[in-house]
Design a protein around this motif. Structure first.
Motif, mmCIF file in Angstrom:
data_model
loop_
_atom_site.group_PDB
_atom_site.id
_atom_site.type_symbol
_atom_site.label_atom_id
_atom_site.label_comp_id
_atom_site.label_asym_id
_atom_site.label_seq_id
_atom_site.Cartn_x
_atom_site.Cartn_y
_atom_site.Cartn_z
ATOM 1 N N ALA A 109 0.988 -1.090 -0.160
ATOM 2 C CA ALA A 109 0.045 0.064 0.055
ATOM 3 C C ALA A 109 0.645 1.359 -0.063
ATOM 4 O O ALA A 109 1.719 1.278 0.785
ATOM 5 N N ASN A 110 0.250 2.294 -0.870
ATOM 6 C CA ASN A 110 0.964 3.708 -0.832
ATOM 7 C C ASN A 110 -0.120 4.499 -0.477
ATOM 8 O O ASN A 110 -0.628 5.076 -1.423
ATOM 9 N N PRO A 111 -0.437 4.567 0.707
ATOM 10 C CA PRO A 111 -1.729 5.262 1.075
ATOM 11 C C PRO A 111 -1.549 6.858 1.012
ATOM 12 O O PRO A 111 -0.255 7.317 0.764
ATOM 13 N N PRO A 112 -2.694 7.600 1.207
ATOM 14 C CA PRO A 112 -2.138 8.881 1.044
ATOM 15 C C PRO A 112 -1.660 9.421 2.537
ATOM 16 O O PRO A 112 -2.174 9.077 3.417
ATOM 17 N N ALA A 165 -1.423 -13.869 5.255
ATOM 18 C CA ALA A 165 -1.072 -15.237 5.263
ATOM 19 C C ALA A 165 0.045 -15.604 6.247
ATOM 20 O O ALA A 165 1.123 -14.618 6.177
ATOM 21 N N LYS A 166 0.254 -16.781 6.602
ATOM 22 C CA LYS A 166 1.229 -17.074 7.682
ATOM 23 C C LYS A 166 2.514 -17.190 6.623
ATOM 24 O O LYS A 166 2.521 -17.624 5.378
ATOM 25 N N GLY A 167 3.672 -16.365 7.146
ATOM 26 C CA GLY A 167 4.717 -16.315 6.177
ATOM 27 C C GLY A 167 4.880 -15.170 5.097
ATOM 28 O O GLY A 167 5.688 -14.872 4.410
ATOM 29 N N GLY A 168 3.660 -14.416 5.273
ATOM 30 C CA GLY A 168 3.365 -13.303 4.422
ATOM 31 C C GLY A 168 4.197 -12.065 4.721
ATOM 32 O O GLY A 168 4.589 -11.833 5.984
ATOM 33 N N ALA A 169 4.307 -10.937 4.046
ATOM 34 C CA ALA A 169 4.661 -9.552 4.270
ATOM 35 C C ALA A 169 3.898 -8.575 3.823
ATOM 36 O O ALA A 169 3.064 -8.529 2.782
ATOM 37 N N ILE A 170 3.953 -7.542 4.597
ATOM 38 C CA ILE A 170 3.499 -6.083 4.320
ATOM 39 C C ILE A 170 4.315 -5.051 3.981
ATOM 40 O O ILE A 170 5.466 -4.813 4.715
ATOM 41 N N PHE A 171 4.399 -4.257 2.810
ATOM 42 C CA PHE A 171 5.168 -3.202 2.571
ATOM 43 C C PHE A 171 4.457 -2.106 2.604
ATOM 44 O O PHE A 171 3.537 -1.742 1.732
ATOM 45 N N LEU A 172 4.542 -0.871 3.167
ATOM 46 C CA LEU A 172 3.881 0.212 3.089
ATOM 47 C C LEU A 172 4.718 1.505 2.732
ATOM 48 O O LEU A 172 6.000 1.722 3.383
ATOM 49 N N GLU A 173 4.454 2.194 1.710
ATOM 50 C CA GLU A 173 5.349 3.552 1.422
ATOM 51 C C GLU A 173 4.984 4.452 2.558
ATOM 52 O O GLU A 173 3.823 4.599 3.119
ATOM 53 N N ILE A 174 5.729 5.192 3.084
ATOM 54 C CA ILE A 174 5.661 6.235 4.027
ATOM 55 C C ILE A 174 6.332 7.608 3.679
ATOM 56 O O ILE A 174 7.011 7.600 2.787
ATOM 57 N N GLY A 175 5.878 8.552 4.506
ATOM 58 C CA GLY A 175 6.385 10.089 4.291
ATOM 59 C C GLY A 175 7.732 9.986 5.112
ATOM 60 O O GLY A 175 8.082 9.178 5.792
ATOM 61 N N ALA A 176 8.550 10.837 4.763
ATOM 62 C CA ALA A 176 10.020 10.853 5.124
ATOM 63 C C ALA A 176 10.261 11.014 6.747
ATOM 64 O O ALA A 176 10.996 10.459 7.405
#
Ligand SMILES: C[S@@+](CC[C@H](N)C(=O)[O-])C[C@H]1O[C@@H](n2cnc3c(N)ncnc32)[C@H](O)[C@@H]1O
Length: 295
Positions: free
Chosen positions: A200-203, A248-259
């Motif tokens: 996710a690259n949320p606002p 899921a088990k073993g899964g990963a989340i990647f989030l874009e963030i502000g600096a």
């Protein structure tokens, strides 16, 4: 035409090569860099010619209809409209994607999130990974990840129906329609099941930062894609509530963030039970991506 009066750019019998140099000079004078590249792109768009044509046919005359089209595009650029919106497409991760007024113009910084997500998928070696892209916009992240992961299936979600249309078109354009689906809705409200990779690259722009935004951004990217509430973190708080049931088990989340948001986002994830977050920097040395895993 205003510009035509102020700059006698395309008087009779201007050649393609001269037009390109003059447009580059106007752009450079207005601080639009890289001016030479932008000039080339505007000329190619106005004439339908390729870069190679411009080398071979530099001495040919620019036609009147082409000059008129070029002037309109140049005026739009001088009014701070990003070049990708004038052209209607942009490159993201080597893919040529449609960009309209309804979607965030995909940013080079976001390619870094794709790099990390792909490294994770390579490491996991799943036969048919399931990917969820929350706030898919143009579908840029989903297209890039699916394109590089031939057996993967991807689901993209966006609140904006118009953005969903663009995302679906881009997936189709990249030959990924059969391995993907787009849902119009609020974050994960309508989503069930588990995913191996959530991106996710949320606002995330904080309301007080609005005044500091470049005109290219504030006037041309949709507000729904930019603002994350008073402190910029509203969407992370909402998203994090659903990660436990979606990952899921073993899964990963990647989030874009502000600096300056890494510590806060790590804390939000931690409060939902995701410890051991890692933060990655972008090429400019700014914190850009937070990741957690379901070990
Ligand atoms: C920063 S843009 C990212 C777009 C794209 N993923 C990218 O990286 O270029 C954020 C996206 O989140 C979407 N969005 C905002 N609020 C949302 C919500 N409540 N539910 C789903 N999507 C939302 C916006 O419409 C926008 O497309």
């Amino acid at each position: 035409m205003k510009l035509a009066k102020s700059f006698p750019l395309f008087s009779a019998s201007v050649t393609l090569g001269q037009a390109r140099a003059r447009v580059a000079a106007v752009l450079a004078a207005a601080g639009k860099e890289p001016a030479a590249l932008e000039s080339r792109l505007l000329l190619e768009d106005a004439t339908g010619l390729t870069s190679l044509d411009f080398v071979i046919r530099a001495d040919e005359t620019l036609g009147d209809p082409q000059a008129a089209r070029l002037l309109i595009s140049l005026e739009r650029r001088l009014r701070d409209e990003p070049i990708s919106r004038i052209l209607g497409h942009n490159d993201f991760y080597g893919l040529d994607l449609i960009v309209t007024r309804d979607v965030l113009d995909p940013r080079a910084d976001t390619e870094m999130l794709v790099d990390r997500a792909l490294a994770f998928l390579r490491e996991r070696r799943l036969s048919r990974p399931k990917i969820l892209d929350l706030g898919t916009g143009s579908g840029a992240i989903l297209c890039a990840v699916l394109h590089a992961t031939p057996q993967a299936f991807g689901l993209g979600v966006d609140l904006s129906p118009a953005a969903c249309e663009v995302a679906a078109k881009n997936l189709d354009r990249c030959g990924l329609a059969s391995r993907s689906s787009i849902i119009c809705g609020c974050w994960a409200d309508a989503i069930s099941g588990c995913f191996d990779l959530i991106v996710a690259n949320p606002p995330y722009i904080a309301r007080p930062e609005t005044a500091a935004l470049a005109p290219e951004v504030v006037r041309h990217d949709p507000a729904l894609a930019l603002f994350g509430g008073e402190d910029g973190l509203d969407c992370y708080r909402l998203l994090a509530r659903d990660f436990g049931r979606l990952l899921a088990k073993g899964g990963a989340i990647f989030l874009e963030i502000g600096a300056r948001q890494a510590a806060s986002v790590v804390e939000i994830l931690s409060s939902e039970g995701f410890r051991d977050a890692a933060v990655f920097k972008d090429h400019g040395g700014r914190d850009r991506v937070v990741t957690v895993r379901n070990i």
